[in-house]
Design an enzyme around this catalytic site. Structure first.
Site: not given
Ligand code: TGC
Ligand code: FAD
Length: 392
Positions: A98, A139, A245, A345, A371, A374-375
């Protein structure tokens, strides 16, 4: 913890598809994990501490910015090398991976891709060397899967921006020197800003009581009227696509990293199954245990092939975001299932810190959530194949 006797499975001779350079890079990372991570990681996880002593080693094996050009201090490697490094590090611990993922894909990548030359020169070499550590704030407390709804915002105050808001669940936040923060401007457009520790009104409290990723520090990023210099805005991309991105790059690394955790669980369970005698036989001689091992090695092999093909596509700049989602989702799920089976195991021993399996299992509960859950990745695939958006 038992000595690290890890032997990597390669059931389909996938090594034949790698270059000599790939194998050298992987071996260096593997040797470093055995020497510097395995002996300390269990205690770090039990104590819920990120082991900062490993930062120079991570920099040395090229884990900070593997694919960032050498002119900025990166290793200038290809995407398969990046994946292999993530695999080896996560074989040690997902929390350590991470830290490397965040530094490389979520901090260095946006500065490299969306930043100015001055920003690249100021930040990238120090981040590559591990002199500065970074975090990535997307987030928020009320906006996880739906980052577009974020409320963190900045206002143009003439000679600086004024940043307000809060980010939650941020890896590396408690000790980061710089944070790439995503916030809306007065028109509601998302931009990236580089916030530095020491800026007045910026704090990073740690989140405690985690049962998962205990060797990784997680916390908040809080902004109370933080004056951010104008030159700290990343000018070359805005909108949600900019942070997404970065996520593409990190999710790709996780697709490889999860294989490492799965390989460690499989290898541990396989060795145990040959040594543990019950009913007069090694437990590996019973069909039920063989079923588990046979299914594990099958799933690991499929995941290895998926990651390698994705790496080839990434190298050709042809990988789509949806393809990356599929690999992240499949490989993390695969690793978590293998960790659960492998833990069983080992019977009672499986719940102890003598073996790495329970730690991997608990870590993977975060990896399957961050990131993109799963959903969410399933819905990305669903949208890609049907054309219908089922998010909203
Ligand atoms: P949507 O309307 O689909 O897209 C908005 C704009 O973004 C573009 N786009 C992308 N561009 C690059 N890469 C991608 N994977 C892209 N997906 C979409 C899209 O083309 C659009 O561009 P434009 O020019 O038309 O505006 O956006 P939405 O609001 O409907 O959301 C889509 C959704 C749900 C898939 C997205 O919000 C999402 O992936 N949600 C999950 C959030 C997430 O992954 N958070 C992670 C936080 S960081 C983290 O967890 C770090 S952990 C680090 C560690 O410890 O390893
Ligand atoms: P929610 O979005 O509230 O989701 C709750 C449940 O609802 C999930 O099961 C989800 O799948 C489901 N759900 C949500 N929307 C839908 C839908 N449209 N349809 C069906 N089901 C849905 N974020 C950062 O920005 N930077 C970081 O460095 C970072 N590091 C992290 C480290 C750890 C240890 C953890 C646990 C998280 C980290 N995150 C980070 C945040 C992480 O990306 C979010 O936890 C993740 O994106 C989910 O958001 P949430 O926890 O608010 O869950």
């Amino acid at each position: 913890m038992k000595p690290d006797l890890f032997e990597a499975p390669d059931y389909y001779n996938i090594d034949d598809l790698l270059t000599e350079e790939h194998k050298l890079i992987r071996e260096a990372a593997r040797a470093w994990v055995k020497r510097d991570v395995s002996p300390i990681i269990e205690e770090a996880a039990q104590n819920a501490e990120f082991p900062k002593s490993i930062i120079p080693g991570l920099a040395e094996i090229g884990a900070f910015g593997p694919y960032i050009p050498e002119q900025y201090g990166g290793a200038g490697l290809d995407q398969i090398s990046y994946g292999l490094i993530m695999q080896e590090i996560e074989r040690g611990d997902s929390g350590v991976r991470s830290t490397a993922s965040v530094q490389s894909s979520l901090v260095m990548y946006p500065i490299w891709k969306y930043g100015t030359e001055a920003q690249r020169n100021k930040y990238l070499p120090k981040l590559a060397a591990g002199e500065w550590m970074g975090s990535f704030g997307l987030t928020e407390p009320d906006h996880g899967s739906n980052p577009a709804g974020m409320v963190t915002n900045f206002k143009d105050k003439g000679d600086h921006y004024l940043l307000n808001g809060a980010k939650l669940w941020i890896s590396n936040s408690p000790f980061c020197d710089v944070a790439v923060v995503w916030a809306k401007n007065e028109e509601g457009r998302i931009h990236g800003l580089i916030v530095e520790r020491g800026m007045e009104g910026f704090s990073t409290p740690e989140t405690h009581n985690k049962w998962s990723l205990r060797a990784s520090a997680t916390g908040e990023l809080i902004f109370q009227d933080v004056k951010v210099p104008k030159e700290n805005l990343l000018p070359n991309k805005s909108g949600l696509g900019a942070p997404l991105g970065c996520l593409d790059s990190a999710r790709y690394g996780i697709a490889w990293g999860a294989i490492g955790a799965a390989m460690d669980c499989y290898d541990t369970a396989l060795r145990y199954s040959k040594e543990r005698i019950q009913f007069g036989k090694p437990i590996g001689a019973f069909q039920l245990q063989q079923k588990k091992l046979a299914e594990m090695i099958t799933e690991i092999t499929k995941a290895q092939l998926l990651a390698l093909r994705l790496g080839q596509l990434k190298n050709e700049d042809k990988a789509t975001s949806a393809q990356i989602s599929m690999a992240k989702r499949n490989n993390v799920d695969m690793a978590l299932k293998i960790a659960r089976e492998a833990r069983q195991m080992l019977g009672g021993m499986g719940i102890t810190g003598e073996y790495p399996i329970m730690r991997h299992m608990m870590n993977l509960e975060s990896v399957i959530t961050y990131e993109g859950t799963h959903d969410i990745h399933l819905l990305i695939t669903g949208l890609d194949v049907t054309g219908f958006n089922a998010f909203k």
